[in-house]
Design a protein around this motif. Structure first.
Motif, PDB file in Angstrom:
ATOM      1  N   MET A 170       0.806  -1.229   0.000  1.00 13.57           N
ATOM      2  CA  MET A 170       0.000   0.000   0.000  1.00 13.57           C
ATOM      3  C   MET A 170       0.838   1.279   0.000  1.00 13.57           C
ATOM      4  SD  MET A 170      -2.778  -1.592  -0.097  1.00 13.57           S
ATOM      5  CE  MET A 170      -3.843  -0.182  -0.264  1.00 13.57           C
ATOM      6  N   GLU A 171       2.057   1.182   0.473  1.00 13.43           N
ATOM      7  CA  GLU A 171       2.973   2.326   0.559  1.00 13.43           C
ATOM      8  C   GLU A 171       2.400   3.486   1.376  1.00 13.43           C
ATOM      9  OE1 GLU A 171       3.818   2.897  -3.591  1.00 13.43           O
ATOM     10  OE2 GLU A 171       5.592   1.644  -3.443  1.00 13.43           O
ATOM     11  N   ASN A 172       1.639   3.152   2.372  1.00 18.02           N
ATOM     12  CA  ASN A 172       1.102   4.171   3.273  1.00 18.02           C
ATOM     13  C   ASN A 172       0.998   3.540   4.660  1.00 18.02           C
ATOM     14  OD1 ASN A 172      -1.218   5.411   4.813  1.00 18.02           O
ATOM     15  ND2 ASN A 172      -1.061   6.858   3.125  1.00 18.02           N
ATOM     16  N   LYS A 173       1.633   4.184   5.618  1.00 16.90           N
ATOM     17  CA  LYS A 173       1.725   3.565   6.951  1.00 16.90           C
ATOM     18  C   LYS A 173       0.361   3.373   7.616  1.00 16.90           C
ATOM     19  CE  LYS A 173       6.409   5.050   7.858  1.00 16.90           C
ATOM     20  NZ  LYS A 173       7.288   6.035   8.476  1.00 16.90           N
ATOM     21  N   GLN A 174      -0.481   4.390   7.519  1.00 13.98           N
ATOM     22  CA  GLN A 174      -1.781   4.322   8.191  1.00 13.98           C
ATOM     23  C   GLN A 174      -2.648   3.213   7.589  1.00 13.98           C
ATOM     24  OE1 GLN A 174      -2.633   5.861  11.069  1.00 13.98           O
ATOM     25  NE2 GLN A 174      -4.339   4.421  10.901  1.00 13.98           N
ATOM     26  N   ILE A 175      -2.670   3.190   6.225  1.00 17.33           N
ATOM     27  CA  ILE A 175      -3.487   2.149   5.568  1.00 17.33           C
ATOM     28  C   ILE A 175      -2.910   0.773   5.880  1.00 17.33           C
ATOM     29  CG2 ILE A 175      -4.317   1.259   3.350  1.00 17.33           C
ATOM     30  CD1 ILE A 175      -4.073   4.157   2.316  1.00 17.33           C
ATOM     31  N   ALA A 176      -1.578   0.684   5.835  1.00 15.95           N
ATOM     32  CA  ALA A 176      -0.927  -0.608   6.117  1.00 15.95           C
ATOM     33  C   ALA A 176      -1.308  -1.104   7.506  1.00 15.95           C
ATOM     34  CB  ALA A 176       0.579  -0.457   6.002  1.00 15.95           C
ATOM     35  N   GLU A 177      -1.321  -0.212   8.458  1.00 16.51           N
ATOM     36  CA  GLU A 177      -1.650  -0.614   9.825  1.00 16.51           C
ATOM     37  C   GLU A 177      -3.129  -1.021   9.944  1.00 16.51           C
ATOM     38  OE1 GLU A 177       0.158   1.595  12.904  1.00 16.51           O
ATOM     39  OE2 GLU A 177      -0.222  -0.132  14.189  1.00 16.51           O
ATOM     40  N   ASP A 178      -4.001  -0.252   9.289  1.00 17.97           N
ATOM     41  CA  ASP A 178      -5.435  -0.593   9.316  1.00 17.97           C
ATOM     42  C   ASP A 178      -5.657  -1.986   8.736  1.00 17.97           C
ATOM     43  OD1 ASP A 178      -5.992   1.818  10.398  1.00 17.97           O
ATOM     44  OD2 ASP A 178      -6.736   2.747   8.553  1.00 17.97           O
ATOM     45  N   ILE A 179      -5.000  -2.235   7.599  1.00 24.14           N
ATOM     46  CA  ILE A 179      -5.183  -3.539   6.943  1.00 24.14           C
ATOM     47  C   ILE A 179      -4.570  -4.661   7.798  1.00 24.14           C
ATOM     48  CG2 ILE A 179      -4.609  -4.923   4.885  1.00 24.14           C
ATOM     49  CD1 ILE A 179      -4.964  -2.389   3.234  1.00 24.14           C
TER      50      ILE A 179
END
Lengths: 243, 159
Positions: free
Chosen positions: B20-29
């Motif tokens: 995803m290359e995005n920390k927030q999205i990566a953590e949510d997922i």
């Protein structure tokens, strides 16, 4: 060169630790034990006196078989052994009802491995344990008594199942704390009946005892199965209420 | 699972971040992956747990793109991570080049290299996750490494 590249691939994707990890894992409810570990762990929560009393009952039966001579009443020794089985059943019931005895139901129901799972695990452990004891008692009795293995099993299991069935009925329909006393009373009554019965049945046919025991066995088994089903259903409902 | 949940969380997070290359999205997922995993844990065969976790994470990442949110997030990442080009320390540049070079590989090759060298997963687990044989994973890994080296040579990575 390849090894260096592999190391650099690893480094290229290194990122800071996720910020929400600690909180998420702290709040996250997940089974830390698998089912086998959970069941094995429950063995250590069963009180030592539960094991001790059941072994004592078995020891007393061995002693009785070894030293007591055959009476003139048919199957009398088997009836006596059989009348001790309600106490083995009582130990089983008391152990299963510990949560309600100490008013811990609500607390245990709120745990991840809820009360219904703890109850099932304890029932499994105690069931296996009592099964082993009954088997050893039956094998030993077979060495001393002429009645044969099937009859011995019938006489041992019938009062055991009846006491368990009636006790579970009282636990399921309890109004207030005190079901343990009801269970103890049932065990004593069934035991006394077992002692009196052979003298009473002596007047009738020799096989009447076996018929009585067969009826008791079927009734007991039916009661145990229906009451356990009811009990498990109730605990599952409680679990969802707490969830 | 033989590893602690803490370590597994980090690995899944890294995998989601790589996708995803995005920390927030990566953590949510990552968190959604764990919730889904433990909701269905009973049906999973022993020894395939990690593969199952990666499969959930991959599907969730794919779903995210399907919903059309992925491209916005990628753009957001590009803006946020511009420090990579501004701060021209050699180490950061090499990391950037390597990551860009990885993107030129096929998806399967990228995944094998990532799982094998970043998350240090065994070939057996990668094979279970990708649904191919261990030998096929081994071949894919060799081919990916060789291709990556070729791309990096063109980028003067080894100078």
């Amino acid at each position: 060169m390849t090894d260096k590249l592999k190391k650099e691939i690893k480094e290229a994707f290194e990122i800071d630790s996720p910020v929400g990890k600690k909180q998420f894992l702290k709040d996250f409810r997940y089974p830390k034990l698998n089912k086998t570990d959970f069941i094995l762990e429950q063995i250590f929560y069963i009180r030592k006196k539960t094991w001790l009393f059941s072994v004592l009952i078995m020891g007393f039966i061995f002693w009785f078989l070894h030293f007591y001579e055959n009476s003139s009443t048919p199957n009398m020794n088997l009836w006596i052994i059989s009348s001790l089985m309600p106490f083995l059943a009582l130990i089983f019931t008391v152990e299963l009802s510990r949560s309600s005895m100490f008013k811990m139901e609500e607390m245990e129901a709120g745990c991840l491995f809820g009360l219904s799972q703890i109850f099932l695990a304890r029932m499994l452990i105690m069931g296996i344990w009592n099964g082993i004891l009954l088997f050893i008692i039956a094998l030993t009795a077979n060495l001393y008594l002429p009645e044969g293995m099937i009859k011995i099993f019938l006489y041992l299991l019938a009062p055991y199942l009846l006491v368990n069935g009636l006790s579970f009925y009282f636990i399921n329909n309890k109004r207030e704390r005190g079901e343990i006393y009801s269970c103890a009373a049932i065990a004593v009554m069934v035991s006394i009946c077992g002692m009196i019965m052979p003298r009473f049945l002596k007047r009738y046919s020799e096989n009447i005892g076996t018929w009585v025991m067969s009826v008791v066995w079927i009734t007991g088994l039916f009661m145990v199965l229906t009451q356990l089903r009811k009990m498990h259903k109730k605990l599952e409902e409680d679990r969802w209420n707490f969830a | 699972m033989s590893e602690g949940l803490d370590v597994i969380y980090d690995k899944i997070y890294k995998y989601c971040y790589y996708k995803m290359e995005n920390k927030q999205i990566a953590e949510d997922i990552t968190q959604e992956t764990f919730l889904k995993y433990f909701a269905q844990n009973i049906k999973i065969e022993n020894g395939r747990q990690m593969a199952y976790l990666y499969t959930i994470a991959k599907n969730l990442c794919t779903d995210y793109y399907r919903k059309g949110k992925g491209e916005e997030r990628r753009a957001e990442w590009s803006e946020n991570e511009e420090y990579l080009t501004e701060d021209f320390s050699k180490n950061l540049e090499r990391k950037y080049v390597l990551r860009q070079a990885m993107k030129n590989l096929e998806e399967g090759q990228q995944e094998v290299l990532f799982l094998r060298y970043v998350n240090e997963i065994s070939i057996k687990e990668i094979a279970a996750f990708m649904g191919i044989s261990r030998f096929a994973v081994y071949r894919l890994e060799k081919a990916a490494l060789s291709l990556l080296q070729q791309i990096l040579r063109k980028e003067d990575f080894y100078d």
